[in-house]
Design a protein around this motif. Structure first.
Motif, PDB file in Angstrom:
ATOM      1  N   MET A 178      30.129  38.657  48.832  1.00  0.00           N
ATOM      2  CA  MET A 178      29.916  38.269  47.451  1.00  0.00           C
ATOM      3  C   MET A 178      31.181  37.572  46.929  1.00  0.00           C
ATOM      4  O   MET A 178      32.285  38.058  47.114  1.00  0.00           O
ATOM      5  N   ILE A 179      30.998  36.430  46.305  1.00  0.00           N
ATOM      6  CA  ILE A 179      32.107  35.668  45.744  1.00  0.00           C
ATOM      7  C   ILE A 179      32.431  36.220  44.358  1.00  0.00           C
ATOM      8  O   ILE A 179      31.564  36.312  43.499  1.00  0.00           O
ATOM      9  N   THR A 180      33.683  36.558  44.184  1.00  0.00           N
ATOM     10  CA  THR A 180      34.106  37.117  42.901  1.00  0.00           C
ATOM     11  C   THR A 180      34.847  36.054  42.083  1.00  0.00           C
ATOM     12  O   THR A 180      35.247  35.002  42.591  1.00  0.00           O
ATOM     13  N   TYR A 181      35.034  36.360  40.826  1.00  0.00           N
ATOM     14  CA  TYR A 181      35.748  35.457  39.924  1.00  0.00           C
ATOM     15  C   TYR A 181      37.201  35.300  40.373  1.00  0.00           C
ATOM     16  O   TYR A 181      37.763  34.208  40.297  1.00  0.00           O
ATOM     17  N   ASP A 182      37.794  36.367  40.859  1.00  0.00           N
ATOM     18  CA  ASP A 182      39.174  36.318  41.329  1.00  0.00           C
ATOM     19  C   ASP A 182      39.314  35.383  42.526  1.00  0.00           C
ATOM     20  O   ASP A 182      40.269  34.604  42.614  1.00  0.00           O
ATOM     21  N   PHE A 183      38.359  35.432  43.447  1.00  0.00           N
ATOM     22  CA  PHE A 183      38.376  34.537  44.594  1.00  0.00           C
ATOM     23  C   PHE A 183      38.258  33.079  44.161  1.00  0.00           C
ATOM     24  O   PHE A 183      38.961  32.202  44.662  1.00  0.00           O
ATOM     25  N   LEU A 184      37.360  32.795  43.213  1.00  0.00           N
ATOM     26  CA  LEU A 184      37.179  31.426  42.747  1.00  0.00           C
ATOM     27  C   LEU A 184      38.427  30.893  42.046  1.00  0.00           C
ATOM     28  O   LEU A 184      38.784  29.727  42.202  1.00  0.00           O
ATOM     29  N   GLN A 185      39.098  31.755  41.293  1.00  0.00           N
ATOM     30  CA  GLN A 185      40.344  31.329  40.652  1.00  0.00           C
ATOM     31  C   GLN A 185      41.386  30.941  41.693  1.00  0.00           C
ATOM     32  O   GLN A 185      42.029  29.897  41.582  1.00  0.00           O
ATOM     33  N   LYS A 186      41.539  31.765  42.696  1.00  0.00           N
ATOM     34  CA  LYS A 186      42.515  31.468  43.744  1.00  0.00           C
ATOM     35  C   LYS A 186      42.105  30.235  44.545  1.00  0.00           C
ATOM     36  O   LYS A 186      42.952  29.424  44.927  1.00  0.00           O
TER      37      LYS A 186
END
Length: 131
Positions: free
Chosen positions: A1-9
Motif C-alpha cells: 500500500m502506498i502511503t502519503y509519506d512514501f509519496l512525499q519522499k
C-alpha cells in the motif's frame, strides 16, 4: 500500500534529481557567455558554438519536465509561484526562444543580422537565463 509519506519522499527525490540535472545543464548553457573569452579564432568560435548548440534542447526539456513534476508534487506552491515570479519566468522563456533562434539562424546564408548579432544574443542568454 502506498502511503502519503512514501509519496512525499518520492516526489522530493524526483524534484531533487530533476533540479540537479537542470542546474548542471544551466552551467553548460552559461558557457555561451564565455564564447568570446574562450575562443580567439573564428574556427574555435564555430567549434564551441557547435558543441554548445547540441545541448540547449536538453536544458529546455529538463526545465519543462521539472515544471511538470513541480506541478504534480506541489500544485499550490506552483500556482502561486507564477503570480510572484511572472517576470522571471517570462525572461527565462524569452531567453530560450532567443537562444533557439540564434543557434538556428546564425550560420544560415543570407541572414539579415549576421553571425555577430546572434552571438551577442547567445551571450545575453548565457548571462540572463542562468541568472
Amino acid at each position: 500500500m502506498i502511503t502519503y509519506d512514501f509519496l512525499q519522499k518520492y516526489w522530493w527525490f524526483v524534484m531533487s534529481l530533476l533540479g540537479g540535472i537542470l542546474v548542471f545543464l544551466l552551467f553548460v548553457q552559461g558557457g555561451q557567455s564565455m564564447l568570446n573569452s574562450l575562443a580567439r579564432k573564428e574556427e574555435e568560435k564555430k567549434l564551441l558554438i557547435n558543441a554548445l548548440g547540441r545541448k540547449w534542447e536538453y536544458t529546455f526539456t529538463t526545465l519543462v519536465v521539472f515544471g511538470g513534476a513541480f506541478f504534480a508534487s506541489f500544485p499550490l506552491f506552483y500556482s502561486t509561484s507564477f503570480g510572484g515570479a511572472y517576470w522571471a519566468w517570462m525572461i527565462l522563456l524569452f531567453c530560450f526562444v532567443l537562444q533557439a533562434i540564434s543557434y538556428e539562424y546564425q550560420s544560415k546564408p543570407g541572414n539579415i543580422f549576421g553571425p555577430k548579432t546572434y552571438r551577442a544574443f547567445l551571450f545575453l542568454n548565457g548571462v540572463l537565463a542562468t541568472f
